[in-house]
Write an enzyme that holds these catalytic residues in place. Structure first.
Site, PDB file in Angstrom:
ATOM      1  N   HIS A 112       0.845  -1.204   0.000  1.00 25.81           N
ATOM      2  CA  HIS A 112       0.000   0.000   0.000  1.00 25.81           C
ATOM      3  C   HIS A 112       0.876   1.249   0.000  1.00 25.81           C
ATOM      4  O   HIS A 112       0.645   2.188  -0.776  1.00 25.81           O
ATOM      5  CB  HIS A 112      -0.914  -0.016   1.233  1.00 25.81           C
ATOM      6  N   GLU A 113       1.884   1.259   0.874  1.00 29.50           N
ATOM      7  CA  GLU A 113       2.755   2.433   0.953  1.00 29.50           C
ATOM      8  C   GLU A 113       3.634   2.569  -0.285  1.00 29.50           C
ATOM      9  O   GLU A 113       3.956   3.681  -0.704  1.00 29.50           O
ATOM     10  CB  GLU A 113       3.615   2.351   2.219  1.00 29.50           C
TER      11      GLU A 113
END
Length: 433
Positions: free
Chosen positions: A25-26
């Site tokens: 996600h990051e």
């Protein structure tokens, strides 16, 4: 393998899957941010004390002690106050919220050098800001789709056939489910009829049967009446007639409702059926709708979870924390009779569902969620378009700092929800039947 080892494997698989989902996600934020030239100083998985880190170029990569999230530090997310130099953000004490916003701006620009100014995030065009912030949730949605596709197109979707896997010895009301038969319990109709494990039910009262759902509904509708059951045993077609009994059972259409229905006393044989890409798309679309509904019901469900913290019954459809999800995975993977196919199927679909939830939840247009930044970028684009149409000067970037009080309030609510969920998942977890 022992039950404890299988339980541990299930827990570890979910924990590692969640960690990978958070990390990716990051990455979804970091990659476009770097591609568009903004300065990214930190990439961390977890919060709290740093366990390990390394620096590559201008970015520090690392892992922190509390694995409940992650973050990417993109310099210049908050624009300076209009008229201020980015390196000399004014101080203000005209009010609590004003001071809070001013302190946040000061912290944002503490280590910003004049060379960094062209690379500040707030200077990006609105559409680039939107891409950077959409990147994280988009990665979770892609992970969900890939996992759904991998499971449904290789192992298959869960299904049950009309082949009998078990025959009940007696008829026990659903309110007493789990106990053994006693002499006072009536013999199950299927037992009376002589049905056996391996029999494939082909018709019910003259109607051809093609699915377990069809058979189940036909049995329930039959009440306390004769039933002619057609079945195959060892390749030979047979027929038997027996009266179904009436028992209290959970409604097929309303899980909260118990009703008196016809009862035979046979169980289906579970299995898997491989599906195509169209099935994956339709299923993910259906689950997306269910997830949106679940998010809308979250306040009501959190009230139920909070009551469960004080001893009330907890429903199986209540939300869970990562602790609860890991526990459920361990329970399923260590269950008696579970195959490795069953274990992989369950854990993969659980991680797919979690990623789908994370992706959609992060699109809620409120700070500090990604959706809050996306909404700010879209509003900036709309405002600029209106200015062009009206032949007016293009306004400056949208000042998301003004929404920081809302962000802190939402963050506090999410923190409290997380603590409650973790606590209840320990003292009153969701019970699988």
């Amino acid at each position: 393998m022992t039950e404890v080892l299988l339980y541990t494997l299930g827990v570890v698989a979910v924990v590692l899957g969640l960690a990978a989902s958070i990390a990716l996600h990051e990455v979804g934020h970091m990659v476009p941010a770097k591609f568009f030239g903004t300065k990214v100083t930190q990439y961390f998985v977890g919060f709290g004390r740093t366990l390990w880190s390394t620096r590559k170029g201008e970015t520090e990569y690392g892992v922190k002690a509390i694995p409940l999230g992650g973050f990417v530090k993109i310099v210049g997310m908050l624009p300076p106050h209009p008229g201020d130099d980015p390196g000399q953000v004014r101080q203000s004490n005209t009010g609590m919220f004003t001071q809070l916003i001013s302190d946040a701006r000061s912290a944002e620009y503490e280590n910003v050098t004049p060379e960094d100014e062209p690379r500040l995030f707030y200077r990006l065009p609105w559409w680039k800001k939107a891409i950077v912030m959409v990147g994280g949730p988009a990665v979770n949605l892609v992970i969900a789709f890939v996992l759904f596709a991998a499971v449904f197109m290789t192992i298959g979707a869960s299904t049950v056939s009309t082949t009998v896997s078990a025959v009940s010895d007696c008829a026990i009301p659903s309110t007493e489910a789990g106990r053994t038969c006693t002499a006072a319990d009536p013999v199950a109709p299927a037992k009376q009829a002589g049905l056996a494990v391996g029999d494939e039910i082909t018709s019910f009262n003259g109607t051809p049967i093609t699915s377990w759902d069809q058979l189940s509904r036909a049995i329930r509708a039959n009440g306390d009446a004769p039933a002619t059951i057609g079945f195959e045993r060892d390749g030979t077609a047979r027929t038997v007639t027996v009266n179904t009994s009436v028992q209290a059972r959970t409604s097929l259409d309303d899980p909260e409702k118990v009703e008196d229905v016809g009862f035979l006393g046979v169980s289906p044989t579970p299995g898997y059926e491989r599906e195509d890409l169209g099935y994956v798309v339709v299923t993910m679309g259906d689950m997306t709708g269910r997830t949106v509904t679940a998010i809308g019901d979250l306040p009501e469900k959190m009230i139920e979870v909070t009551k469960a913290a004080f001893g009330a019954d907890r429903g199986q459809d209540t939300p869970m924390s990562p602790v609860g999800a890991s526990r459920v995975a361990g329970e399923v993977t260590s269950a008696e009779g579970t195959t490795w196919t069953d274990r992989v199927h369950f854990v993969a679909l659980l991680l797919a569902s979690i990623n789908l939830f994370i992706g959609i939840f992060n699109l809620i247009p409120l700070l500090p969620l990604d959706g809050g930044h996306i909404a700010g970028a879209l509003w900036e684009g709309l405002r600029n378009a209106i200015a062009r149409l009206r032949r007016k000067p293009i306004p400056g970037p949208v000042d998301v700092a003004k929404m920081l009080p809302v962000a802190y309030a939402v963050g506090a609510v999410l923190l409290v929800m997380g603590v409650i969920l973790v606590y209840v998942d320990i003292v009153n977890p969701v019970r699988l039947t």
